[in-house]
Design a protein around this motif. Structure first.
Motif, PDB file in Angstrom:
ATOM      1  N   PRO A  38       0.823  -1.215   0.000  1.00  0.00           N
ATOM      2  CA  PRO A  38       0.000   0.000   0.000  1.00  0.00           C
ATOM      3  C   PRO A  38       0.859   1.268   0.000  1.00  0.00           C
ATOM      4  O   PRO A  38       1.978   1.265   0.486  1.00  0.00           O
ATOM      5  CB  PRO A  38      -0.775  -0.106   1.310  1.00  0.00           C
ATOM      6  CG  PRO A  38       0.075  -0.952   2.193  1.00  0.00           C
ATOM      7  CD  PRO A  38       0.827  -1.887   1.296  1.00  0.00           C
ATOM      8  N   LEU A  61       1.614   4.465   1.687  1.00  0.00           N
ATOM      9  CA  LEU A  61       1.339   5.004   3.010  1.00  0.00           C
ATOM     10  C   LEU A  61       1.315   6.528   2.966  1.00  0.00           C
ATOM     11  O   LEU A  61       1.792   7.152   2.032  1.00  0.00           O
ATOM     12  CB  LEU A  61       2.376   4.502   4.014  1.00  0.00           C
ATOM     13  CG  LEU A  61       2.400   2.974   4.195  1.00  0.00           C
ATOM     14  CD1 LEU A  61       3.401   2.574   5.261  1.00  0.00           C
ATOM     15  CD2 LEU A  61       1.017   2.418   4.533  1.00  0.00           C
ATOM     16  N   ASN A 112      -2.151   4.641   8.357  1.00  0.00           N
ATOM     17  CA  ASN A 112      -1.112   3.783   7.787  1.00  0.00           C
ATOM     18  C   ASN A 112      -1.223   2.348   8.297  1.00  0.00           C
ATOM     19  O   ASN A 112      -0.991   1.398   7.547  1.00  0.00           O
ATOM     20  CB  ASN A 112       0.270   4.372   8.081  1.00  0.00           C
ATOM     21  CG  ASN A 112       0.543   5.615   7.233  1.00  0.00           C
ATOM     22  OD1 ASN A 112       0.038   5.733   6.125  1.00  0.00           O
ATOM     23  ND2 ASN A 112       1.318   6.541   7.761  1.00  0.00           N
ATOM     24  N   LEU A 136      -3.951   0.732   6.290  1.00  0.00           N
ATOM     25  CA  LEU A 136      -3.545   0.446   4.911  1.00  0.00           C
ATOM     26  C   LEU A 136      -2.559  -0.718   4.841  1.00  0.00           C
ATOM     27  O   LEU A 136      -2.475  -1.406   3.824  1.00  0.00           O
ATOM     28  CB  LEU A 136      -2.953   1.702   4.262  1.00  0.00           C
ATOM     29  CG  LEU A 136      -3.954   2.849   4.022  1.00  0.00           C
ATOM     30  CD1 LEU A 136      -3.236   4.092   3.507  1.00  0.00           C
ATOM     31  CD2 LEU A 136      -5.058   2.434   3.046  1.00  0.00           C
ATOM     32  N   GLU A 172      -7.217  -6.752   4.281  1.00  0.00           N
ATOM     33  CA  GLU A 172      -8.603  -6.284   4.369  1.00  0.00           C
ATOM     34  C   GLU A 172      -9.495  -7.116   5.297  1.00  0.00           C
ATOM     35  O   GLU A 172     -10.328  -6.568   6.016  1.00  0.00           O
ATOM     36  CB  GLU A 172      -9.209  -6.158   2.961  1.00  0.00           C
ATOM     37  CG  GLU A 172      -8.709  -4.868   2.314  1.00  0.00           C
ATOM     38  CD  GLU A 172      -9.007  -4.719   0.831  1.00  0.00           C
ATOM     39  OE1 GLU A 172      -9.516  -5.660   0.204  1.00  0.00           O
ATOM     40  OE2 GLU A 172      -8.732  -3.622   0.301  1.00  0.00           O
ATOM     41  N   GLN A 207      -9.117  -5.908   9.046  1.00  0.00           N
ATOM     42  CA  GLN A 207      -9.105  -4.465   9.330  1.00  0.00           C
ATOM     43  C   GLN A 207     -10.121  -3.978  10.372  1.00  0.00           C
ATOM     44  O   GLN A 207      -9.948  -2.897  10.923  1.00  0.00           O
ATOM     45  CB  GLN A 207      -9.344  -3.679   8.033  1.00  0.00           C
ATOM     46  CG  GLN A 207      -8.124  -3.591   7.141  1.00  0.00           C
ATOM     47  CD  GLN A 207      -8.458  -2.978   5.797  1.00  0.00           C
ATOM     48  OE1 GLN A 207      -9.608  -3.044   5.354  1.00  0.00           O
ATOM     49  NE2 GLN A 207      -7.472  -2.412   5.137  1.00  0.00           N
ATOM     50  N   THR A 248     -10.403   0.208   3.316  1.00  0.00           N
ATOM     51  CA  THR A 248      -9.223   0.700   2.589  1.00  0.00           C
ATOM     52  C   THR A 248      -9.573   1.967   1.813  1.00  0.00           C
ATOM     53  O   THR A 248      -8.838   2.964   1.860  1.00  0.00           O
ATOM     54  CB  THR A 248      -8.695  -0.381   1.612  1.00  0.00           C
ATOM     55  OG1 THR A 248      -8.254  -1.495   2.389  1.00  0.00           O
ATOM     56  CG2 THR A 248      -7.534   0.136   0.772  1.00  0.00           C
ATOM     57  N   ARG A 249     -10.714   1.953   1.131  1.00  0.00           N
ATOM     58  CA  ARG A 249     -11.108   3.144   0.357  1.00  0.00           C
ATOM     59  C   ARG A 249     -11.318   4.349   1.268  1.00  0.00           C
ATOM     60  O   ARG A 249     -10.961   5.481   0.943  1.00  0.00           O
ATOM     61  CB  ARG A 249     -12.370   2.865  -0.463  1.00  0.00           C
ATOM     62  CG  ARG A 249     -12.177   1.830  -1.573  1.00  0.00           C
ATOM     63  CD  ARG A 249     -13.241   1.958  -2.664  1.00  0.00           C
ATOM     64  NE  ARG A 249     -14.603   1.850  -2.184  1.00  0.00           N
ATOM     65  CZ  ARG A 249     -15.256   0.695  -1.974  1.00  0.00           C
ATOM     66  NH1 ARG A 249     -14.669  -0.458  -2.213  1.00  0.00           N
ATOM     67  NH2 ARG A 249     -16.497   0.705  -1.543  1.00  0.00           N
ATOM     68  N   ALA A 275      -9.890   4.844   4.247  1.00  0.00           N
ATOM     69  CA  ALA A 275      -8.578   5.282   4.759  1.00  0.00           C
ATOM     70  C   ALA A 275      -7.863   6.116   3.695  1.00  0.00           C
ATOM     71  O   ALA A 275      -7.252   7.147   3.999  1.00  0.00           O
ATOM     72  CB  ALA A 275      -7.732   4.071   5.170  1.00  0.00           C
ATOM     73  N   GLU A 276      -7.964   5.692   2.432  1.00  0.00           N
ATOM     74  CA  GLU A 276      -7.338   6.452   1.344  1.00  0.00           C
ATOM     75  C   GLU A 276      -8.019   7.818   1.172  1.00  0.00           C
ATOM     76  O   GLU A 276      -7.352   8.836   0.958  1.00  0.00           O
ATOM     77  CB  GLU A 276      -7.406   5.668   0.030  1.00  0.00           C
ATOM     78  CG  GLU A 276      -6.408   4.511   0.004  1.00  0.00           C
ATOM     79  CD  GLU A 276      -6.638   3.531  -1.154  1.00  0.00           C
ATOM     80  OE1 GLU A 276      -5.774   2.655  -1.337  1.00  0.00           O
ATOM     81  OE2 GLU A 276      -7.682   3.638  -1.851  1.00  0.00           O
TER      82      GLU A 276
END
Ligand SMILES: [Fe+2]
Ligand SMILES: [Fe+2]
Length: 167
Positions: free
Chosen positions: A12, A14, A40, A43, A47, A50, A110-111, A113-114
Motif C-alpha cells: 500500500p 502510506l 497507515n 492500509l 482487508e 481491518q 481501505t477506500r 482510509a485512502e
C-alpha cells in the motif's frame, strides 16, 4: 520475477507525516500524528483483518474531533460552528463504512482510509490551523485547557468559522 511484481503491486501507499501538516499547536499535532499513524496501520493490514483497527481508529477520531470542539467552545465558538459540522459529517461517513464492511464490502475500509488521507491535509491546513492560531491569539493553553485571561474571549462569539474560511 513474478513474486516480486506481486509484492510491489500489493504494497500500500502510506501517508507520510510532513512538516506542512503542523498546525502550530503541539497537542493538536500530536493527535494528528496518531491519526496519520492509524491510517497507515489500516492500509498495511489485510482487508479481512481491518475491522478491529478501524474501530480503534474511529474511536480515536471521535476523541480527536471532540478535543478540538471542546477547545472551540472554551474560546468563544458557538456549538454549531462549521468546523464542528465538518467533523460530524466525517464521523457519520466513517460509521456508515463500518456497517458496509460488515455487510460484505471488504474493500470499503481501505477506500475510506485512502479518502481520509486525501482529505486530512486540507482540513489540517485550513480549519485546524485556523483553530490553532485562534487558540494562540486568545492565550488558550491546549495542554492544561485553560485561558491565561478569560476576559480575552468575553466578547468573542463565533457562529461561523471565525477567521477560518469555510468551504
Ligand atoms: Fe484535527
Ligand atoms: Fe478539525
Amino acid at each position: 520475477m513474478h513474486t516480486m511484481t506481486t509484492i510491489a503491486e500489493t504494497t500500500p501507499t502510506l501517508m507520510p507525516w510532513t512538516d506542512s501538516l503542523n498546525t502550530g499547536d503541539a497537542r493538536m499535532d500530536e493527535t494528528h500524528q496518531e491519526f496519520v499513524d492509524m491510517i497507515n496501520t489500516i492500509l498495511a493490514t489485510p482487508e479481512d483483518e481491518q475491522l478491529p483497527v478501524y474501530k480503534e481508529f474511529l474511536n480515536h477520531t471521535v476523541e480527536h474531533f471532540a478535543q478540538e470542539e471542546r477547545w472551540m467552545l472554551a474560546t468563544g465558538f458557538s456549538a454549531d460552528n462549521c468546523h464542528a459540522e465538518h467533523h460530524a459529517t466525517i464521523l457519520e461517513t466513517m460509521r456508515v463504512v463500518e456497517a458496509h464492511y460488515l455487510d460484505t464490502d471488504k474493500q470499503i475500509i481501505t477506500r475510506m482510509a485512502e479518502a481520509l488521507a486525501e482529505w486530512f491535509p486540507g482540513h489540517a491546513n485550513s480549519m485546524d490551523a485556523g483553530l490553532a492560531a485562534h487558540l494562540k491569539s486568545v492565550g488558550f493553553d491546549s495542554v492544561t485547557e485553560t485561558l491565561a485571561d478569560p476576559s480575552a474571549i468575553k466578547n468573542v462569539t463565533m457562529s461561523g468559522c471565525g477567521s477560518v474560511s469555510c468551504s
